[in-house]
Design a protein around this motif. Structure first.
Motif, PDB file in Angstrom:
ATOM      1  N   ASP A   1     -85.108 -29.443  53.956  1.00 57.63           N
ATOM      2  CA  ASP A   1     -85.561 -29.055  55.293  1.00 57.63           C
ATOM      3  C   ASP A   1     -86.565 -30.057  55.862  1.00 57.63           C
ATOM      4  N   HIS A   2     -86.825 -31.133  55.126  1.00 53.27           N
ATOM      5  CA  HIS A   2     -87.719 -32.193  55.601  1.00 53.27           C
ATOM      6  C   HIS A   2     -87.042 -33.565  55.620  1.00 53.27           C
ATOM      7  N   ASN A   3     -85.805 -33.676  55.136  1.00 56.58           N
ATOM      8  CA  ASN A   3     -85.210 -35.012  55.065  1.00 56.58           C
ATOM      9  C   ASN A   3     -83.690 -35.084  55.223  1.00 56.58           C
ATOM     10  N   PHE A   4     -83.014 -33.948  55.325  1.00 59.46           N
ATOM     11  CA  PHE A   4     -81.548 -33.950  55.191  1.00 59.46           C
ATOM     12  C   PHE A   4     -80.836 -34.746  56.288  1.00 59.46           C
ATOM     13  N   SER A   5     -81.416 -34.839  57.471  1.00 60.00           N
ATOM     14  CA  SER A   5     -80.748 -35.558  58.563  1.00 60.00           C
ATOM     15  C   SER A   5     -80.745 -37.074  58.369  1.00 60.00           C
ATOM     16  N   LEU A   6     -81.441 -37.567  57.350  1.00 60.79           N
ATOM     17  CA  LEU A   6     -81.353 -38.990  57.025  1.00 60.79           C
ATOM     18  C   LEU A   6     -79.923 -39.383  56.669  1.00 60.79           C
ATOM     19  N   ILE A   7     -79.177 -38.487  56.048  1.00 60.21           N
ATOM     20  CA  ILE A   7     -77.795 -38.780  55.685  1.00 60.21           C
ATOM     21  C   ILE A   7     -76.942 -38.950  56.941  1.00 60.21           C
ATOM     22  N   SER A   8     -77.109 -38.060  57.892  1.00 61.59           N
ATOM     23  CA  SER A   8     -76.380 -38.167  59.160  1.00 61.59           C
ATOM     24  C   SER A   8     -76.750 -39.456  59.887  1.00 61.59           C
ATOM     25  N   LEU A   9     -78.026 -39.807  59.851  1.00 63.40           N
ATOM     26  CA  LEU A   9     -78.482 -41.038  60.505  1.00 63.40           C
ATOM     27  C   LEU A   9     -77.873 -42.260  59.848  1.00 63.40           C
ATOM     28  N   ALA A  10     -77.783 -42.260  58.529  1.00 62.66           N
ATOM     29  CA  ALA A  10     -77.190 -43.395  57.817  1.00 62.66           C
ATOM     30  C   ALA A  10     -75.729 -43.585  58.197  1.00 62.66           C
ATOM     31  N   LEU A  11     -74.982 -42.501  58.262  1.00 65.74           N
ATOM     32  CA  LEU A  11     -73.567 -42.581  58.649  1.00 65.74           C
ATOM     33  C   LEU A  11     -73.417 -43.058  60.085  1.00 65.74           C
TER      34      LEU A  11
ATOM     35  N   ALA B   1     -83.041 -30.919  58.144  1.00 65.03           N
ATOM     36  CA  ALA B   1     -81.669 -30.496  58.406  1.00 65.03           C
ATOM     37  C   ALA B   1     -81.523 -29.959  59.821  1.00 65.03           C
ATOM     38  N   GLY B   2     -80.487 -30.424  60.507  1.00 64.07           N
ATOM     39  CA  GLY B   2     -80.155 -29.893  61.821  1.00 64.07           C
ATOM     40  C   GLY B   2     -80.731 -30.641  62.997  1.00 64.07           C
ATOM     41  N   VAL B   3     -81.691 -31.555  62.768  1.00 64.76           N
ATOM     42  CA  VAL B   3     -82.352 -32.200  63.906  1.00 64.76           C
ATOM     43  C   VAL B   3     -81.601 -33.429  64.414  1.00 64.76           C
ATOM     44  N   PHE B   4     -80.606 -33.888  63.669  1.00 65.85           N
ATOM     45  CA  PHE B   4     -79.908 -35.109  64.068  1.00 65.85           C
ATOM     46  C   PHE B   4     -79.247 -34.966  65.438  1.00 65.85           C
ATOM     47  N   SER B   5     -78.750 -33.783  65.763  1.00 65.57           N
ATOM     48  CA  SER B   5     -78.098 -33.589  67.061  1.00 65.57           C
ATOM     49  C   SER B   5     -79.069 -33.822  68.212  1.00 65.57           C
ATOM     50  N   LYS B   6     -80.310 -33.340  68.083  1.00 64.19           N
ATOM     51  CA  LYS B   6     -81.334 -33.605  69.098  1.00 64.19           C
ATOM     52  C   LYS B   6     -81.675 -35.088  69.144  1.00 64.19           C
ATOM     53  N   PHE B   7     -81.813 -35.674  67.964  1.00 61.62           N
ATOM     54  CA  PHE B   7     -82.161 -37.088  67.861  1.00 61.62           C
ATOM     55  C   PHE B   7     -81.134 -37.966  68.567  1.00 61.62           C
ATOM     56  N   ILE B   8     -79.859 -37.723  68.305  1.00 60.11           N
ATOM     57  CA  ILE B   8     -78.827 -38.596  68.855  1.00 60.11           C
ATOM     58  C   ILE B   8     -78.685 -38.412  70.357  1.00 60.11           C
ATOM     59  N   LYS B   9     -78.978 -37.229  70.865  1.00 60.40           N
ATOM     60  CA  LYS B   9     -78.982 -37.024  72.314  1.00 60.40           C
ATOM     61  C   LYS B   9     -80.033 -37.906  72.981  1.00 60.40           C
ATOM     62  N   MET B  10     -81.189 -38.032  72.350  1.00 61.57           N
ATOM     63  CA  MET B  10     -82.244 -38.872  72.899  1.00 61.57           C
ATOM     64  C   MET B  10     -81.881 -40.349  72.821  1.00 61.57           C
ATOM     65  N   VAL B  11     -81.189 -40.741  71.754  1.00 68.83           N
ATOM     66  CA  VAL B  11     -80.720 -42.127  71.636  1.00 68.83           C
ATOM     67  C   VAL B  11     -79.736 -42.442  72.750  1.00 68.83           C
ATOM     68  N   LYS B  12     -78.766 -41.576  72.951  1.00 67.00           N
ATOM     69  CA  LYS B  12     -77.738 -41.810  73.963  1.00 67.00           C
ATOM     70  C   LYS B  12     -78.300 -41.757  75.382  1.00 67.00           C
ATOM     71  N   ALA B  13     -79.404 -41.035  75.557  1.00 67.61           N
ATOM     72  CA  ALA B  13     -80.057 -40.968  76.868  1.00 67.61           C
ATOM     73  C   ALA B  13     -81.077 -42.097  77.055  1.00 67.61           C
ATOM     74  N   ASN B  14     -81.136 -43.013  76.081  1.00 69.71           N
ATOM     75  CA  ASN B  14     -82.060 -44.150  76.111  1.00 69.71           C
ATOM     76  C   ASN B  14     -83.528 -43.739  76.134  1.00 69.71           C
ATOM     77  N   LYS B  15     -83.809 -42.567  75.580  1.00 66.29           N
ATOM     78  CA  LYS B  15     -85.198 -42.125  75.483  1.00 66.29           C
ATOM     79  C   LYS B  15     -85.882 -42.721  74.263  1.00 66.29           C
ATOM     80  N   ILE B  16     -85.101 -43.061  73.242  1.00 63.57           N
ATOM     81  CA  ILE B  16     -85.620 -43.768  72.074  1.00 63.57           C
ATOM     82  C   ILE B  16     -84.631 -44.861  71.689  1.00 63.57           C
ATOM     83  N   SER B  17     -85.142 -45.893  71.023  1.00 66.15           N
ATOM     84  CA  SER B  17     -84.320 -47.035  70.632  1.00 66.15           C
ATOM     85  C   SER B  17     -84.152 -47.058  69.118  1.00 66.15           C
TER      86      SER B  17
END
Length: 255
Positions: A72-82, A42-58
């Motif tokens: 606390d180990h998987n909740f951001s999967l929902i945000s990623l799916a959306l 939970a909560g890590v999607f914001s960091k993840f998407i910043k790296m995607v938009k900065a082309n640091k990860i594909s």
């Protein structure tokens, strides 16, 4: 081996005071041909998407290994799916992210329905994953529900991520033994939450056991809010060849 690193995207424990405010468990592995995440809390999607938009990860080159069912180990999967749903519609693509997770869990029942976003693989002790020259194997841990530790081997080098741990089994001791580094979600300080026997172990006990397993380094994680770093320092054996590292940002996996 120095090219292989892990980054701490989040390592807070779940609690009503921190949920939604602090980023819980997620570690990103770098140095492989794919970007690998150990848990996606939970909560890590914001960091993840910043790296995607900065082309640091594909987005089309990601593997997520989920150790167990807790949010606390998987909740951001929902945000990623959306996000993938909107992204694929907008860009007329069919990108899916590879997710490996235990079948006997609520998160599997949810994520397995999101086939537009994820390629799902089952995680158990028979699972073996090969990425480049690295071998990934898994060992069941004692924690509430179905939960697994991950070991990465490259030649003679070994890195283990325990995920949440109530106590060691003999099988897990063998799994961890002689690792260069262990990223360990150890638990709570002494005399706290003793009643939750199958959730998290007592810090002192977990660290003492790990220090006996001939490991080079212990990276202590997932302890914020419930306990303090000093609880780890105070309970760590004084005469021990194993190095205790209190983590926050970026670390080499093997060295």
């Amino acid at each position: 081996m120095n090219n292989f690193k892990f980054y701490v995207l989040g390592n807070y424990s779940p609690n009503i005071r921190t949920f939604g405010k602090k980023k819980s468990t997620c570690y990103m592995l770098e140095g492989f041909s794919k970007t690998i995440f150990l848990d996606f809390g939970a909560g890590v999607f914001s960091k993840f998407i910043k790296m995607v938009k900065a082309n640091k990860i594909s987005l089309d080159n990601i593997v997520i290994i989920v150790s167990h069912n807790h949010i606390d180990h998987n909740f951001s999967l929902i945000s990623l799916a959306l996000y993938l749903l909107n992204y694929n519609i907008k860009h007329k693509k069919k990108i899916k992210v590879s997710v490996i997770l235990p079948k006997r869990s609520m998160v599997y029942s949810i994520v397995s329905r999101l086939k537009y976003a994820f390629n799902i693989s089952i995680l158990n002790e028979k699972t073996e994953l090969y990425i480049d020259n690295a071998k990934f194997t898994f060992c069941k841990t004692i924690h509430k529900g179905e939960s697994y530790a991950t070991k990465i081997e490259i030649g003679e080098e070994k890195f283990v991520y325990t995920s949440d741990l109530a106590r060691y089994s003999d099988k897990l001791k063998d799994f961890v033994y002689d690792a260069n580094s262990v990223l360990i979600d150890a638990g709570y300080p002494s005399k706290r939450f003793n009643s939750f026997r199958n959730y998290h172990g007592i810090t002192k006990d977990i660290l003492n056991e790990t220090s006996k397993l001939h490991v080079g380094k212990i990276y202590a994680s997932h302890i914020r809010f419930f306990s303090k770093y000093r609880d780890y320092i105070n309970s760590f054996p004084k005469k021990c060849k194993t190095e205790l590292v209190l983590i926050d940002k970026e670390y080499n996996i093997f060295k």
